[in-house]
Design an enzyme around this catalytic site. Sequence first.
Site, PDB file in Angstrom:
ATOM      1  N   TRP A 192      10.515  24.450  22.566  1.00  0.00           N
ATOM      2  CA  TRP A 192      11.335  23.241  22.516  1.00  0.00           C
ATOM      3  C   TRP A 192      11.103  22.553  21.173  1.00  0.00           C
ATOM      4  CZ3 TRP A 192       9.358  17.943  24.041  1.00  0.00           C
ATOM      5  CH2 TRP A 192      10.373  16.986  23.953  1.00  0.00           C
ATOM      6  N   TYR A 215      17.760  24.380  24.017  1.00  0.00           N
ATOM      7  CA  TYR A 215      16.927  24.157  22.840  1.00  0.00           C
ATOM      8  C   TYR A 215      17.668  24.652  21.593  1.00  0.00           C
ATOM      9  CZ  TYR A 215      13.053  23.510  26.188  1.00  0.00           C
ATOM     10  OH  TYR A 215      12.246  23.089  27.223  1.00  0.00           O
ATOM     11  N   GLN A 256       8.158  22.147  36.463  1.00  0.00           N
ATOM     12  CA  GLN A 256       7.781  21.941  35.060  1.00  0.00           C
ATOM     13  C   GLN A 256       7.944  20.463  34.710  1.00  0.00           C
ATOM     14  OE1 GLN A 256       9.204  23.357  30.669  1.00  0.00           O
ATOM     15  NE2 GLN A 256       8.898  24.980  32.166  1.00  0.00           N
ATOM     16  N   ALA A 273       0.941  15.054  24.452  1.00  0.00           N
ATOM     17  CA  ALA A 273       1.792  13.875  24.283  1.00  0.00           C
ATOM     18  C   ALA A 273       2.494  13.875  22.931  1.00  0.00           C
ATOM     19  CB  ALA A 273       0.984  12.582  24.482  1.00  0.00           C
TER      20      ALA A 273
END
Length: 336
Positions: free
Chosen positions: A21, A54, A177, A209
Site C-alpha cells: 500500500w 493501490y 485486516q 503507525a
Amino acid sequence: MDFRHLGNSGLKISEIAYGNWITHGSQVEADVATACVRRALDEGITTFDTADVYANTAAESVLGAALKDERRESLEIFTKVYWPTGPLGHNDSGLSRKHIMESINGSLRRLQTDYVDLYQAHRFDTETPLEETMQAFADVVRAGKALYIGVSEWTAEQLRAGHALAQELGVQLISSQPQYSMLWRVIETEIVPTSEELGIGQIVWSPIAQGVLTGKYLPGQAPPEGSRATDSKGGADFVARFLEDDVLERVQRLKPIADDAGLSMAQLAVAWVLQNDNVSAAIIGASRPEQVSDNVKASGVRLEADVLKAIDDALGDVVVSDPAMTARNAPAKRPS
C-alpha cells in the site's frame, strides 16, 4: 522468520507480511519496489499483501512482476476488492457480484498467478446485500481463484454475519485486516474477542503507525523532508492524525524502552502487535530494502510483562481504543 496459522485454518503465513500500500506504483520506482520484495524474500517473508486499488491497480502489477520467478507454492499472496478502480464507473467499486467477479480476474492477471491464497473484502458494502457478496466470494473460491476469504475493517457485528453466511456456503472466512498499533487499539474490545470465538485471525496494518512509532517525527518540529508526512501520495493525510505534539512527545518516551530491550523503535512497535495471540501477521511496508531488514528482526521477539506495562505508561491517554472508531471510519456508501 516465525510462522503462524491464519485463524483456525491450516494455512500458515509468515508472522511478518510485506504489504505494498502507498509505496509500489506511486511512492517508489519499480526497481526499488522490486528490491524491497527481493529483500523480503531473502529475510524469510513468504506472505505478500496488496489490493487492486493501490496505485489504481499498478501495485498489483509491480508485485506480480517481482514474484513471477518464485515457486508459487512457497508463497501466500493476498489481495482485496471494494475501493474504486478503473474509470470510476457506477459499478467500479463495492462488493456486488459484478464487481467481485470482474475484479478477481483483473487481480489474477496483474499478479501473474492462477489464484490468490486470500481474497479480502476491503471494506463493508452498505449498498449490496451481504448474501450477494458472500455468494460471489464462495463462487470465487469454488472456481479455484482464491483459497480462503477475509475482510478488512469490518465491525464485530459484520464479522459475525459474514462468518455465518460463509459457513452456510461451505467456505472459510478466516481473516480480518484492521489497523492496529500501540497508538491505535480499537480492535481489542470487540473485534478480537469476536474473532477468537469465530476462529478468525488478524492481519494487522500500520503496526508502526505510518512511521510515527519509529520516533522520527519530533514534537514542535516540521516533519523530515521526504518522509511520509510530507508526501501527498504517501499517506500524508492519514499520518496527520498522529502528528499532534502530545502524541509525539509520548512516542519519544518509548526510545529508552526500546533501547533497554535491544530493539529499534520500529522493531518494538512490530513486536508489540505480535504479542496479541489473535494476530496472525503484522504487515510492514518499505520504501528502502534496509527498512525490511530492520523490521523483520521483530519476528520471534517476546516482550516481558514489565516492558508492556512500561509502554502503556509511556503512551498514557494518547492511545485510541474506542471500538466505535471502526464503524465511524467506514464508508457510509460506495465511493465513486
